[in-house]
Design a protein around this motif. Sequence first.
Motif, PDB file in Angstrom:
ATOM      1  N   VAL A 104       0.618  -1.142   0.059  1.00 31.96           N
ATOM      2  CA  VAL A 104      -0.350  -0.557  -0.004  1.00 31.96           C
ATOM      3  C   VAL A 104       0.663   1.217  -0.125  1.00 31.96           C
ATOM      4  N   LEU A 105       0.469   2.181  -0.704  1.00 28.89           N
ATOM      5  CA  LEU A 105       0.941   4.093  -0.621  1.00 28.89           C
ATOM      6  C   LEU A 105       0.066   4.845  -0.249  1.00 28.89           C
ATOM      7  N   ILE A 106       0.342   5.767   0.529  1.00 28.60           N
ATOM      8  CA  ILE A 106      -0.119   6.284   1.117  1.00 28.60           C
ATOM      9  C   ILE A 106       0.435   7.706   1.361  1.00 28.60           C
ATOM     10  N   THR A 107      -0.036   8.415   0.953  1.00 30.80           N
ATOM     11  CA  THR A 107       0.407  10.334   0.254  1.00 30.80           C
ATOM     12  C   THR A 107      -0.731  11.493   0.619  1.00 30.80           C
ATOM     13  N   GLN A 108       0.424  12.068   1.498  1.00 35.97           N
ATOM     14  CA  GLN A 108      -0.466  13.286   1.103  1.00 35.97           C
ATOM     15  C   GLN A 108      -0.150  14.513   0.372  1.00 35.97           C
ATOM     16  N   GLN A 109      -0.131  15.098   0.354  1.00 31.92           N
ATOM     17  CA  GLN A 109      -0.260  16.121  -0.982  1.00 31.92           C
ATOM     18  C   GLN A 109      -0.733  17.834  -0.889  1.00 31.92           C
ATOM     19  N   VAL A 110      -0.502  18.392  -0.892  1.00 31.13           N
ATOM     20  CA  VAL A 110      -0.800  20.116  -1.124  1.00 31.13           C
ATOM     21  C   VAL A 110      -1.060  20.163  -2.329  1.00 31.13           C
ATOM     22  N   ARG A 111      -2.763  21.080  -1.738  1.00 30.37           N
ATOM     23  CA  ARG A 111      -3.536  20.943  -3.260  1.00 30.37           C
ATOM     24  C   ARG A 111      -2.664  22.152  -3.603  1.00 30.37           C
ATOM     25  N   GLU A 112      -3.379  22.725  -4.732  1.00 31.10           N
ATOM     26  CA  GLU A 112      -2.992  23.986  -6.233  1.00 31.10           C
ATOM     27  C   GLU A 112      -3.854  25.352  -5.512  1.00 31.10           C
ATOM     28  N   SER A 113      -4.215  24.960  -4.211  1.00 31.14           N
ATOM     29  CA  SER A 113      -5.763  25.795  -3.258  1.00 31.14           C
ATOM     30  C   SER A 113      -5.034  26.149  -1.798  1.00 31.14           C
ATOM     31  N   ASP A 114      -3.830  25.730  -1.689  1.00 31.16           N
ATOM     32  CA  ASP A 114      -2.981  26.335  -0.632  1.00 31.16           C
ATOM     33  C   ASP A 114      -2.504  27.061  -0.301  1.00 31.16           C
ATOM     34  N   LYS A 115      -3.196  28.149   1.192  1.00 31.73           N
ATOM     35  CA  LYS A 115      -2.675  29.375   1.338  1.00 31.73           C
ATOM     36  C   LYS A 115      -2.811  30.634   0.001  1.00 31.73           C
ATOM     37  N   SER A 116      -4.401  29.707  -0.080  1.00 23.43           N
ATOM     38  CA  SER A 116      -4.565  31.350  -1.825  1.00 23.43           C
ATOM     39  C   SER A 116      -4.622  32.116  -1.139  1.00 23.43           C
ATOM     40  N   ASN A 117      -5.105  33.317  -0.054  1.00 22.39           N
ATOM     41  CA  ASN A 117      -4.594  34.696   0.441  1.00 22.39           C
ATOM     42  C   ASN A 117      -3.005  34.626   0.610  1.00 22.39           C
ATOM     43  N   THR A 175      -4.715  31.980   7.233  1.00 19.89           N
ATOM     44  CA  THR A 175      -5.041  31.274   5.782  1.00 19.89           C
ATOM     45  C   THR A 175      -5.095  30.094   5.855  1.00 19.89           C
ATOM     46  N   ASN A 176      -4.908  29.229   4.424  1.00 18.85           N
ATOM     47  CA  ASN A 176      -5.658  27.691   4.439  1.00 18.85           C
ATOM     48  C   ASN A 176      -4.609  27.020   4.565  1.00 18.85           C
ATOM     49  N   ALA A 177      -5.430  25.514   4.564  1.00 20.55           N
ATOM     50  CA  ALA A 177      -4.348  24.182   4.364  1.00 20.55           C
ATOM     51  C   ALA A 177      -5.205  23.471   3.425  1.00 20.55           C
ATOM     52  N   ALA A 178      -4.637  23.476   2.012  1.00 18.81           N
ATOM     53  CA  ALA A 178      -5.602  22.828   1.741  1.00 18.81           C
ATOM     54  C   ALA A 178      -4.457  21.458   0.856  1.00 18.81           C
ATOM     55  N   ARG A 179      -5.165  20.106   1.099  1.00 18.36           N
ATOM     56  CA  ARG A 179      -4.582  19.071   1.311  1.00 18.36           C
ATOM     57  C   ARG A 179      -5.504  17.728   0.192  1.00 18.36           C
ATOM     58  N   PHE A 180      -4.150  16.839  -0.012  1.00 17.84           N
ATOM     59  CA  PHE A 180      -5.256  15.651  -0.527  1.00 17.84           C
ATOM     60  C   PHE A 180      -4.698  14.435   0.120  1.00 17.84           C
ATOM     61  N   MET A 181      -5.436  13.597  -0.001  1.00 25.14           N
ATOM     62  CA  MET A 181      -4.568  11.983   0.799  1.00 25.14           C
ATOM     63  C   MET A 181      -4.603  11.168  -0.536  1.00 25.14           C
ATOM     64  N   ILE A 182      -4.077  10.506  -1.578  1.00 19.38           N
ATOM     65  CA  ILE A 182      -4.321   8.796  -1.899  1.00 19.38           C
ATOM     66  C   ILE A 182      -3.845   7.487  -0.821  1.00 19.38           C
ATOM     67  N   ILE A 183      -4.922   7.111  -1.149  1.00 24.67           N
ATOM     68  CA  ILE A 183      -3.988   5.423  -0.505  1.00 24.67           C
ATOM     69  C   ILE A 183      -4.803   4.790  -1.217  1.00 24.67           C
ATOM     70  N   ALA A 184      -3.727   4.132  -2.317  1.00 24.08           N
ATOM     71  CA  ALA A 184      -3.344   3.064  -3.661  1.00 24.08           C
ATOM     72  C   ALA A 184      -2.466   1.527  -3.328  1.00 24.08           C
TER      73      ALA A 184
END
Length: 249
Positions: free
Chosen positions: A136-149, A238-247
Amino acid sequence: MNSQSYEHFYDAIGAINGWDFSQVRCISEGAAWDFYDTVRQACRKTDCLLDIGTGGGENALSIASSLAFLIGIDLSRPMIEAASRNQRRASVTNARFIPMNADRLEFPAGLFNLVSCRHAPFSAAEAARVLTDDGVLITQQVRESDKSNLKKAFGRGQALDQEDGALRDRYIAELREAGFRDVQYAEYDAAEYYERDEDLLFLLKHTPIIPGFGEDEQDYRILQQFIDEFREARGIRTNAARFMIIARK
C-alpha cells in the motif's frame, strides 16, 4: 519544483536555518485526518515501511513501534543528519535514514509493505516496484489552492496559476499506470491560524510556498501588510488545502 530544485532548496535552507517545525504555533480547523495516524493504522507489527521525504524523521519515528522496521529517505543530507540525531535521542532501534532520490530508489523489488509520502514528490513506478504484491502507498500532498490568500498578497506562489486538482489527477493516473488496482482519494481545505508573526515567517523561510521569499526587501513589507489584514483572535489566518491518496497494488 522538480527534484533538482527541491534538493537545492532543502539543502540550502535546511543547513542555514534548521528544520524544527515543532516550535511553530499553528492551529488547524477542519483537517479531516492526521496523516501519520492514518499510516499508523495501516501498519502491522511485521511490516516494513518506506517514508519518502522524511525530513527530520520525527513523524516516522512516532509510529516506529507499530512496525518491524522503517527506512526514511530524503533528498537533503542535512535533513537526514537531523533525522539520525532525532532517532538517537528517541532511542528508536528499528529505523534507518538514508539520503536518496525518490525517482531512483536503491532498494530491491518487493522489500516494503507500505510506502508513505507527505508533501514530497514521488515516482509511482518506483513505489510500485519496491512494494510487495499486496503493498500500500499512502501519500498526502498540497493542493494548488493551498495558502490562497497568502499567494494572492504576494502575486506569486507555488502552483499559483495551476488549476486545483491538477497534481491529484496526475498522481492518480500515474498510480493506475504503475499497476495499483485500488486507488482511493480524499481532500480537505482547512482554516489555519498562525499564532505569532514569527510562526508565519518561519513557514515562508522553510517552504517553497512563496518562491524566493526574502530575496527582495519588499517581501517583508508585503508580509506585514498581510499579517495586519488577516490577523484574528485565533491567529493570522490562511488555509491548508490537502489531498490524500491510498493506493493498493
